[in-house]
Design a protein around this motif. Structure first.
Motif, PDB file in Angstrom:
ATOM      1  N   ARG A 178      -9.244  37.292 -10.401  1.00  0.00           N
ATOM      2  CA  ARG A 178     -10.001  36.037 -10.236  1.00  0.00           C
ATOM      3  C   ARG A 178      -9.032  34.868 -10.299  1.00  0.00           C
ATOM      4  NH1 ARG A 178     -12.220  32.606 -13.700  1.00  0.00           N
ATOM      5  NH2 ARG A 178     -12.358  34.006 -15.490  1.00  0.00           N
ATOM      6  N   ILE A 179      -9.200  33.939  -9.378  1.00  0.00           N
ATOM      7  CA  ILE A 179      -8.340  32.753  -9.376  1.00  0.00           C
ATOM      8  C   ILE A 179      -8.893  31.792 -10.431  1.00  0.00           C
ATOM      9  CG2 ILE A 179      -7.575  30.727  -8.034  1.00  0.00           C
ATOM     10  CD1 ILE A 179      -7.979  34.100  -6.477  1.00  0.00           C
ATOM     11  N   ASN A 180      -8.014  31.350 -11.329  1.00  0.00           N
ATOM     12  CA  ASN A 180      -8.429  30.374 -12.337  1.00  0.00           C
ATOM     13  C   ASN A 180      -8.374  29.000 -11.681  1.00  0.00           C
ATOM     14  OD1 ASN A 180      -8.916  28.803 -14.563  1.00  0.00           O
ATOM     15  ND2 ASN A 180      -6.822  29.023 -15.383  1.00  0.00           N
ATOM     16  N   THR A 181      -9.523  28.517 -11.220  1.00  0.00           N
ATOM     17  CA  THR A 181      -9.541  27.296 -10.404  1.00  0.00           C
ATOM     18  C   THR A 181      -9.222  26.043 -11.223  1.00  0.00           C
ATOM     19  OG1 THR A 181     -11.931  27.320 -10.701  1.00  0.00           O
ATOM     20  CG2 THR A 181     -11.097  28.150  -8.605  1.00  0.00           C
ATOM     21  N   ILE A 182      -9.051  26.224 -12.534  1.00  0.00           N
ATOM     22  CA  ILE A 182      -8.607  25.081 -13.347  1.00  0.00           C
ATOM     23  C   ILE A 182      -7.108  24.826 -13.100  1.00  0.00           C
ATOM     24  CG2 ILE A 182      -8.201  24.374 -15.771  1.00  0.00           C
ATOM     25  CD1 ILE A 182     -10.911  25.762 -16.394  1.00  0.00           C
ATOM     26  N   LYS A 183      -6.385  25.870 -12.722  1.00  0.00           N
ATOM     27  CA  LYS A 183      -4.933  25.724 -12.528  1.00  0.00           C
ATOM     28  C   LYS A 183      -4.452  26.001 -11.112  1.00  0.00           C
ATOM     29  CE  LYS A 183      -2.568  26.321 -16.850  1.00  0.00           C
ATOM     30  NZ  LYS A 183      -1.574  27.130 -17.550  1.00  0.00           N
ATOM     31  N   ALA A 184      -5.280  26.611 -10.282  1.00  0.00           N
ATOM     32  CA  ALA A 184      -4.789  26.995  -8.946  1.00  0.00           C
ATOM     33  C   ALA A 184      -5.955  27.067  -7.972  1.00  0.00           C
ATOM     34  CB  ALA A 184      -4.121  28.363  -9.021  1.00  0.00           C
ATOM     35  N   ASN A 185      -5.629  27.250  -6.689  1.00  0.00           N
ATOM     36  CA  ASN A 185      -6.720  27.486  -5.739  1.00  0.00           C
ATOM     37  C   ASN A 185      -6.421  28.737  -4.910  1.00  0.00           C
ATOM     38  OD1 ASN A 185      -5.125  26.781  -3.458  1.00  0.00           O
ATOM     39  ND2 ASN A 185      -5.387  24.631  -4.063  1.00  0.00           N
ATOM     40  N   ILE A 219       0.434  43.281 -11.108  1.00  0.00           N
ATOM     41  CA  ILE A 219      -0.100  41.905 -11.185  1.00  0.00           C
ATOM     42  C   ILE A 219       0.381  41.160 -12.445  1.00  0.00           C
ATOM     43  CG2 ILE A 219      -2.255  40.533 -11.289  1.00  0.00           C
ATOM     44  CD1 ILE A 219      -1.714  41.829  -8.504  1.00  0.00           C
ATOM     45  N   PRO A 220       0.387  41.800 -13.640  1.00  0.00           N
ATOM     46  CA  PRO A 220       0.829  41.054 -14.829  1.00  0.00           C
ATOM     47  C   PRO A 220       2.276  40.573 -14.750  1.00  0.00           C
ATOM     48  CG  PRO A 220      -0.346  43.034 -15.469  1.00  0.00           C
ATOM     49  CD  PRO A 220      -0.115  43.130 -13.991  1.00  0.00           C
ATOM     50  N   GLN A 221       3.058  41.124 -13.792  1.00  0.00           N
ATOM     51  CA  GLN A 221       4.449  40.652 -13.680  1.00  0.00           C
ATOM     52  C   GLN A 221       4.603  39.428 -12.777  1.00  0.00           C
ATOM     53  OE1 GLN A 221       7.179  43.860 -12.815  1.00  0.00           O
ATOM     54  NE2 GLN A 221       6.403  45.030 -14.566  1.00  0.00           N
ATOM     55  N   LEU A 222       3.537  39.018 -12.121  1.00  0.00           N
ATOM     56  CA  LEU A 222       3.628  37.825 -11.255  1.00  0.00           C
ATOM     57  C   LEU A 222       3.696  36.569 -12.121  1.00  0.00           C
ATOM     58  CD1 LEU A 222       0.873  38.541  -8.548  1.00  0.00           C
ATOM     59  CD2 LEU A 222       3.355  38.739  -8.276  1.00  0.00           C
ATOM     60  N   GLU A 223       4.506  35.601 -11.672  1.00  0.00           N
ATOM     61  CA  GLU A 223       4.580  34.324 -12.398  1.00  0.00           C
ATOM     62  C   GLU A 223       3.193  33.686 -12.493  1.00  0.00           C
ATOM     63  OE1 GLU A 223       6.942  32.834 -14.227  1.00  0.00           O
ATOM     64  OE2 GLU A 223       7.924  34.755 -13.854  1.00  0.00           O
ATOM     65  N   ALA A 224       2.422  33.812 -11.406  1.00  0.00           N
ATOM     66  CA  ALA A 224       1.090  33.187 -11.376  1.00  0.00           C
ATOM     67  C   ALA A 224       0.199  33.738 -12.494  1.00  0.00           C
ATOM     68  CB  ALA A 224       0.440  33.435 -10.015  1.00  0.00           C
ATOM     69  N   LYS A 226       1.456  35.047 -15.394  1.00  0.00           N
ATOM     70  CA  LYS A 226       2.027  34.575 -16.667  1.00  0.00           C
ATOM     71  C   LYS A 226       1.689  33.110 -16.923  1.00  0.00           C
ATOM     72  CE  LYS A 226       5.824  37.848 -16.376  1.00  0.00           C
ATOM     73  NZ  LYS A 226       7.190  38.003 -15.928  1.00  0.00           N
ATOM     74  N   GLU A 227       1.503  32.344 -15.837  1.00  0.00           N
ATOM     75  CA  GLU A 227       1.180  30.913 -15.993  1.00  0.00           C
ATOM     76  C   GLU A 227      -0.323  30.663 -16.100  1.00  0.00           C
ATOM     77  OE1 GLU A 227       2.906  29.278 -12.483  1.00  0.00           O
ATOM     78  OE2 GLU A 227       4.968  29.527 -13.208  1.00  0.00           O
ATOM     79  N   GLY A 228      -1.129  31.702 -16.075  1.00  0.00           N
ATOM     80  CA  GLY A 228      -2.581  31.542 -16.227  1.00  0.00           C
ATOM     81  C   GLY A 228      -3.284  31.048 -14.974  1.00  0.00           C
ATOM     82  N   LYS A 229      -2.655  31.257 -13.806  1.00  0.00           N
ATOM     83  CA  LYS A 229      -3.319  30.830 -12.573  1.00  0.00           C
ATOM     84  C   LYS A 229      -4.286  31.895 -12.064  1.00  0.00           C
ATOM     85  CE  LYS A 229       0.261  27.727 -10.920  1.00  0.00           C
ATOM     86  NZ  LYS A 229       1.276  27.490  -9.913  1.00  0.00           N
TER      87      LYS A 229
END
Ligand SMILES: C[S@@+](CC[C@H](N)C(=O)[O-])C[C@H]1O[C@@H](n2cnc3c(N)ncnc32)[C@H](O)[C@@H]1O
Length: 440
Positions: A178-185, A219-224, A226-229
């Motif tokens: 799920r995309i965290n739309t608070i931090k990314a789109n 997936i957990p290794q993606l920067e996105a 780790k940054e909560g996006k």
């Protein structure tokens, strides 16, 4: 395969002492810097063994009566299980298994490893069946599921549906992000997926949810990540917050909130504006919830650590919308958490049901008139789902069932086609139940 055996032994032991195999697997991969091949072999072996534990243990018990499983160390027990899986399910020969495992096996009493393997190898499938005439016992062995669970499924759905659901516990579920739309789109994340050769499909019914088809990088290794996006969340779980339908001026309560998958989704739907109270009772899980909200950039959540059954004594607020996602058997998640199948018995199920009923009664006290409660579980048992709601409605005539939209799952006649259920073999997600009730 040699290099991963010590990790398989440790994770199998831990899983049956109550630890989560998923968390242990991830930690083994990260701490020991396993390569992709070792990682897949490790996940494969642990899951295949945990999924088939009843049959594996039956082979061991039938062949090694004097070495009853209970008397040996947990490491030796794990080694016997690996050996039995390799010989009886993967048809590996006894020399291969002995070479692979004997150095890990601590000798016990008067026997050596090769003798035990020989005994296990000699047990035929015929000897495994205690009662060939009992349908539930046969299905239990055929589909690697405890007999009491098979009996429950048979009484809920009959033979045909039960036979469709049971095999789904042996299959891996798709991963959803799920995309965290608070931090990314969505566009930004899809670009990151392209750059990392991750193939995906968009989930039409649930905005900002993507199904991962193939990924070289976990997936957990993606920067996105780790940054909560982005966060990993099953399709069924992401549906629940949509059914709650949060609005900016609602007072919202999430009664059993950690690790916060649904709380964070509600926050994102509210664009980080509004009020959410999130409750959890457990120390460690409250910490996980707080860390997660920080990582995801969520600011509108007030976290309270308490037993939610006592909440009305602790706060004055009454709520417009309450999400109750209580502890449950997890019978909808046997595919991704196979150890759960073996951990509980029918008595434990009664314990969950009582807790679910108490929590629902408390939710009713905390709700404003006109407000609504969304009740969800990742269980397939009617006792934790339909029966909890039916009993509640019988005792609370000022509540009524309302539609659960968007409708992604299937409805049930038991509750007038108002609730929805999702099944692994139909909806490619965990088994889930969602009901919505309104206080008149
Ligand atoms: C099914 S999990 C919730 C998952 C969460 N809603 C999510 O989407 O991430 C149930 C949670 O309820 C918590 N819990 C158990 N009993 C509780 C109680 N009496 N009061 C409050 N929380 C409780 C557990 O610690 C656990 O974190």
């Amino acid at each position: 395969m040699d290099s991963i055996i010590p990790f398989v032994i440790e994770i199998l032991g831990g899983a049956l002492r109550g630890k989560s195999s998923r968390i242990a697997l991830r930690s083994a991969v990260e701490t020991n810097k396993l390569n992709r091949e070792e990682e897949s072999a490790l996940y494969y072996l642990v899951f295949e063994i945990l999924r088939r534990l009843n049959v594996i243990d039956l082979y061991i018990k039938t062949s090694t009566s004097s070495y009853s499983l209970k008397k040996i160390s947990s490491d030796n027990r794990a080694i016997l299980r690996i050996a039995t899986y390799l010989m009886k399910i993967e048809n590996k020969d006894i020399e291969f298994v002995n070479n692979l495992l004997s150095s890990h096996f601590e000798q016990f009493s008067e026997s050596n490893f090769l003798t035990i393997l020989d005994l296990i190898q000699s047990v035929s499938e015929e000897q495994l069946y205690e009662n060939r005439n009992d349908l539930a016992s046969n299905l239990s062995i055929e589909y690697f599921t405890p007999t009491w669970i098979v009996r429950k499924f048979l009484s809920q759905w009959g033979v045909e549906t039960t036979k469709k659901i049971l095999p789904s516990f042996q299959q891996n579920l798709h991963l959803y992000v799920r995309i965290n739309t608070i931090k990314a789109n969505l566009e930004e994340i899809l670009r990151i997926f392209h750059l990392n050769d991750i193939s995906y499909s968009i989930v039409e019914e649930i905005e900002n949810l993507v199904r991962i088809e193939e990924n070289e990088i976990p997936i957990p290794q993606l920067e996105a990540f780790k940054e909560g996006k982005i966060l990993i969340q099953q399709k069924a779980s992401a549906l629940v917050s949509l059914v709650l339908d949060p609005q900016e001026d609602d007072e919202i309560l999430d009664m059993c909130a950690s690790p916060g998958g649904k709380t964070s989704h509600i926050a994102a739907l509210l664009k980080n504006k509004g009020k959410i109270v999130a409750v959890d009772m457990n120390d460690e899980r409250v910490k996980i919830l707080k860390d997660r909200m920080n990582l995801l950039g969520i600011k509108l959540v007030r976290i309270i650590q308490t037993d939610a059954r006592e909440l009305h004594r602790k706060i004055e607020t009454r709520f417009d919308k309450i999400l109750l996602d209580p502890p449950c058997s997890g019978s909808g998640t046997y595919s991704s958490r196979p150890e759960n199948k073996w951990r509980m018995n029918q008595r434990d199920l009664g314990w969950y049901v009582n807790l679910q009923k108490d929590l629902l009664n408390e939710a009713a006290v905390l709700l404003k008139t006109g407000g609504s409660i969304v009740y969800s579980t990742c269980s397939l048992f009617h006792e934790e789902n339909h029966s909890v709601i039916l009993d509640f409605l019988q005792e609370n005539s000022n509540f009524k069932l309302v539609e659960t939209t968007p409708m992604v799952g299937v409805t049930s006649k038991i509750l007038n086609e108002k609730t929805q259920e999702l099944y692994p073999h139909i909806h490619e997600t965990e088994g889930f139940f969602i009901a919505k009730i309104q206080k008149e």
